[in-house]
Write a protein that holds these residues in place. Structure first.
Motif, mmCIF file in Angstrom:
data_model
loop_
_atom_site.group_PDB
_atom_site.id
_atom_site.type_symbol
_atom_site.label_atom_id
_atom_site.label_comp_id
_atom_site.label_asym_id
_atom_site.label_seq_id
_atom_site.Cartn_x
_atom_site.Cartn_y
_atom_site.Cartn_z
ATOM 1 N N LYS A 117 -32.827 -42.152 37.917
ATOM 2 C CA LYS A 117 -34.451 -42.640 36.435
ATOM 3 C C LYS A 117 -33.913 -41.470 35.367
ATOM 4 C CE LYS A 117 -37.773 -44.634 39.687
ATOM 5 N NZ LYS A 117 -38.776 -44.104 40.648
ATOM 6 N N LYS A 118 -33.253 -40.924 35.567
ATOM 7 C CA LYS A 118 -33.114 -39.759 33.632
ATOM 8 C C LYS A 118 -31.916 -40.851 33.918
ATOM 9 C CE LYS A 118 -35.023 -35.954 35.889
ATOM 10 N NZ LYS A 118 -34.552 -34.356 36.560
ATOM 11 N N ASN A 119 -30.907 -41.258 34.374
ATOM 12 C CA ASN A 119 -29.402 -42.167 33.953
ATOM 13 C C ASN A 119 -29.839 -43.256 32.855
ATOM 14 O OD1 ASN A 119 -27.626 -42.761 33.142
ATOM 15 N ND2 ASN A 119 -26.443 -42.838 35.600
ATOM 16 N N LYS A 120 -29.608 -43.216 31.804
ATOM 17 C CA LYS A 120 -29.982 -44.262 30.445
ATOM 18 C C LYS A 120 -28.600 -44.907 30.682
ATOM 19 C CE LYS A 120 -34.053 -42.361 29.491
ATOM 20 N NZ LYS A 120 -35.267 -42.905 30.059
ATOM 21 N N LYS A 121 -27.750 -44.721 31.034
ATOM 22 C CA LYS A 121 -26.165 -45.684 30.931
ATOM 23 C C LYS A 121 -26.116 -46.470 31.641
ATOM 24 C CE LYS A 121 -23.653 -41.769 29.279
ATOM 25 N NZ LYS A 121 -22.271 -40.949 29.783
ATOM 26 N N LEU A 122 -26.784 -46.268 33.049
ATOM 27 C CA LEU A 122 -27.594 -47.391 33.785
ATOM 28 C C LEU A 122 -28.310 -48.971 34.068
ATOM 29 C CD1 LEU A 122 -26.822 -45.326 37.554
ATOM 30 C CD2 LEU A 122 -25.332 -47.019 36.229
ATOM 31 N N SER A 123 -28.323 -49.576 34.141
ATOM 32 C CA SER A 123 -29.529 -51.301 34.030
ATOM 33 C C SER A 123 -30.698 -50.415 34.825
ATOM 34 C CB SER A 123 -28.505 -52.375 33.771
ATOM 35 O OG SER A 123 -28.493 -52.307 35.653
ATOM 36 N N ALA A 124 -32.016 -51.442 34.032
ATOM 37 C CA ALA A 124 -32.892 -50.854 35.558
ATOM 38 C C ALA A 124 -32.726 -51.505 36.491
ATOM 39 C CB ALA A 124 -34.084 -51.523 34.966
ATOM 40 N N LYS A 125 -31.803 -52.864 36.360
ATOM 41 C CA LYS A 125 -31.843 -53.484 37.953
ATOM 42 C C LYS A 125 -31.039 -52.668 38.961
ATOM 43 C CE LYS A 125 -30.092 -57.764 40.039
ATOM 44 N NZ LYS A 125 -29.474 -59.317 39.379
ATOM 45 N N ILE A 126 -29.961 -52.283 38.457
ATOM 46 C CA ILE A 126 -28.911 -51.335 39.252
ATOM 47 C C ILE A 126 -29.825 -50.344 39.963
ATOM 48 C CG2 ILE A 126 -26.649 -49.967 39.507
ATOM 49 C CD1 ILE A 126 -25.403 -52.052 37.410
ATOM 50 N N ILE A 127 -31.001 -49.311 38.815
ATOM 51 C CA ILE A 127 -31.337 -47.841 39.606
ATOM 52 C C ILE A 127 -32.072 -48.619 40.815
ATOM 53 C CG2 ILE A 127 -32.910 -46.548 38.874
ATOM 54 C CD1 ILE A 127 -31.937 -46.448 35.746
ATOM 55 N N GLU A 128 -32.742 -49.621 40.039
ATOM 56 C CA GLU A 128 -33.853 -50.638 40.645
ATOM 57 C C GLU A 128 -33.641 -51.038 42.800
ATOM 58 O OE1 GLU A 128 -37.106 -54.069 41.509
ATOM 59 O OE2 GLU A 128 -36.306 -53.803 39.583
ATOM 60 N N GLU A 129 -32.467 -51.419 42.686
ATOM 61 C CA GLU A 129 -31.594 -51.382 43.730
ATOM 62 C C GLU A 129 -30.985 -50.413 44.743
ATOM 63 O OE1 GLU A 129 -28.548 -54.790 44.026
ATOM 64 O OE2 GLU A 129 -29.773 -56.070 42.072
ATOM 65 N N LYS A 130 -30.535 -49.455 43.906
ATOM 66 C CA LYS A 130 -30.158 -48.251 44.424
ATOM 67 C C LYS A 130 -31.256 -47.121 44.964
ATOM 68 C CE LYS A 130 -25.910 -47.403 42.004
ATOM 69 N NZ LYS A 130 -25.124 -46.213 42.847
ATOM 70 N N MET A 131 -32.584 -47.666 44.468
ATOM 71 C CA MET A 131 -33.750 -46.992 44.892
ATOM 72 C C MET A 131 -33.753 -47.450 45.822
ATOM 73 S SD MET A 131 -33.797 -43.891 43.387
ATOM 74 C CE MET A 131 -35.695 -44.125 43.754
ATOM 75 N N GLN A 132 -33.689 -48.557 46.492
ATOM 76 C CA GLN A 132 -34.281 -49.308 47.701
ATOM 77 C C GLN A 132 -33.312 -49.545 48.799
ATOM 78 O OE1 GLN A 132 -34.439 -53.528 46.593
ATOM 79 N NE2 GLN A 132 -35.183 -54.301 48.621
ATOM 80 N N VAL A 133 -32.153 -49.320 47.892
ATOM 81 C CA VAL A 133 -31.174 -48.691 49.738
ATOM 82 C C VAL A 133 -32.236 -47.281 49.770
ATOM 83 C CG1 VAL A 133 -28.505 -48.576 49.707
ATOM 84 C CG2 VAL A 133 -29.127 -50.369 49.314
ATOM 85 N N TYR A 134 -31.839 -46.995 48.955
ATOM 86 C CA TYR A 134 -32.089 -45.367 49.108
ATOM 87 C C TYR A 134 -33.331 -44.965 49.871
ATOM 88 C CZ TYR A 134 -33.678 -40.446 47.814
ATOM 89 O OH TYR A 134 -33.700 -38.681 47.825
ATOM 90 N N ASN A 135 -33.987 -45.527 49.942
ATOM 91 C CA ASN A 135 -35.889 -45.431 50.302
ATOM 92 C C ASN A 135 -35.963 -46.673 51.663
ATOM 93 O OD1 ASN A 135 -36.174 -44.474 48.559
ATOM 94 N ND2 ASN A 135 -37.842 -45.937 47.401
ATOM 95 N N GLU A 136 -34.535 -46.868 52.138
ATOM 96 C CA GLU A 136 -34.689 -47.767 52.940
ATOM 97 C C GLU A 136 -33.903 -46.793 54.132
ATOM 98 O OE1 GLU A 136 -32.550 -51.698 52.886
ATOM 99 O OE2 GLU A 136 -33.401 -52.567 51.878
ATOM 100 N N TYR A 137 -32.727 -45.952 53.979
ATOM 101 C CA TYR A 137 -32.642 -44.830 54.942
ATOM 102 C C TYR A 137 -33.623 -43.977 55.074
ATOM 103 C CZ TYR A 137 -27.508 -46.035 55.092
ATOM 104 O OH TYR A 137 -26.149 -46.409 54.490
ATOM 105 N N LEU A 138 -34.175 -43.464 53.845
ATOM 106 C CA LEU A 138 -35.279 -42.151 54.186
ATOM 107 C C LEU A 138 -36.446 -43.566 54.932
ATOM 108 C CD1 LEU A 138 -35.711 -41.046 50.195
ATOM 109 C CD2 LEU A 138 -34.477 -39.970 52.322
#
Length: 194
Positions: A117-138
Motif C-alpha cells: 500500500k505504500k508503493n505508489k508505482k503500482l495501480s490500485a487494482k494490482i495492489i488489491e489483487e496481490k493483497m487478495q492472493v496474499y490474504n487467501e494464503y493467510l
C-alpha cells in the motif's frame, strides 16, 4: 542504497526444508520455526508449534492409556491404535500443507506484500489483487490451524472416553460418539488436497 544492497546480499535468509526432507516430528518443528521471523506469521507459527507439541503429547498419552487398558493383540487395541495413527497422519499432512503454502513466499515476499500500500508505482487494482492472493494464503493457514485444533480436541475426547471404558467389543468401540466424529473428520479432510 549501499545499506539496501548489503542487507539484500548478506542478511541471512531462513532455510526451509523441502517437502521430502520433512519426515520426523522434529523436522516439522524446525521447518515451522523457520517462518517465525516473519512478523505477520508469528502468531500462526507459535500456534502451529504449540499444536505440534500437543499432538506429540496426546499420542504418547493415548498409547500409554491403550497399553494399560488393552492387550496389544486385542482387536480393541488395534482399532484404537489405527484411529490414533490415522488422526496423527492427518495432522501432519495438514502441517505439511501449511508448510507448502508458506513455502511459496520468501521472507522478502512477505515484507514486500505487507508494504504494497505504500508503493505508489503500482495501480490500485494490482495492489488489491496481490493483497487478495496474499490474504487467501493467510486464510488457508488459519483454516488449517483451526482444523488441527479440532483434531486435538477430538483426541482429547477419545482419551476421555478410553479412560471411562470397561471392556468393549469392536462394534461398541465403532459406535462411540468420539470414534464416529474422528472417522467423519478423517473422511472429510481426505477430500482436500495440498
Amino acid at each position: 542504497m549501499i545499506y539496501g544492497s548489503y542487507t539484500y546480499l548478506f542478511k541471512p535468509k531462513p532455510v526451509v526444508k523441502t517437502k521430502k526432507e520433512v519426515v520426523t516430528h522434529e523436522d516439522y518443528v524446525d521447518a515451522m520455526k523457520s517462518y517465525g521471523s516473519i512478523q505477520v506469521l508469528r502468531n500462526d507459527v507459535d500456534l502451529a508449534l504449540n499444536q505440534l507439541e500437543r499432538m506429540k503429547n496426546r499420542k504418547m498419552k493415548l498409547l500409554e492409556v491403550l497399553e494399560q487398558r488393552f492387550d496389544a493383540s486385542e482387536l480393541s487395541y488395534k482399532k484404537f491404535y489405527s484411529v490414533v495413527h490415522a488422526v496423527e497422519d492427518l495432522f501432519y499432512k495438514n502441517i505439511k500443507s501449511i508448510l507448502n503454502k508458506l513455502g511459496v513466499f520468501s521472507v522478502s515476499d512477505f515484507a514486500a506484500i505487507a508494504d504494497l500500500k505504500k508503493n505508489k508505482k503500482l495501480s490500485a487494482k494490482i495492489i488489491e489483487e496481490k493483497m487478495q492472493v496474499y490474504n487467501e494464503y493467510l486464510q488457508f493457514v488459519n483454516d488449517s490451524l483451526n482444523t488441527n485444533e479440532e483434531i486435538l480436541l477430538k483426541l482429547d475426547k477419545l482419551l476421555l472416553e478410553i479412560a471411562r471404558l470397561g471392556s468393549l467389543d469392536l462394534e461398541s468401540i465403532e459406535n462411540m460418539s468420539c470414534m464416529k466424529e474422528i472417522d467423519a473428520l478423517i473422511k472429510q479432510t481426505k477430500l482436500y488436497k495440498d
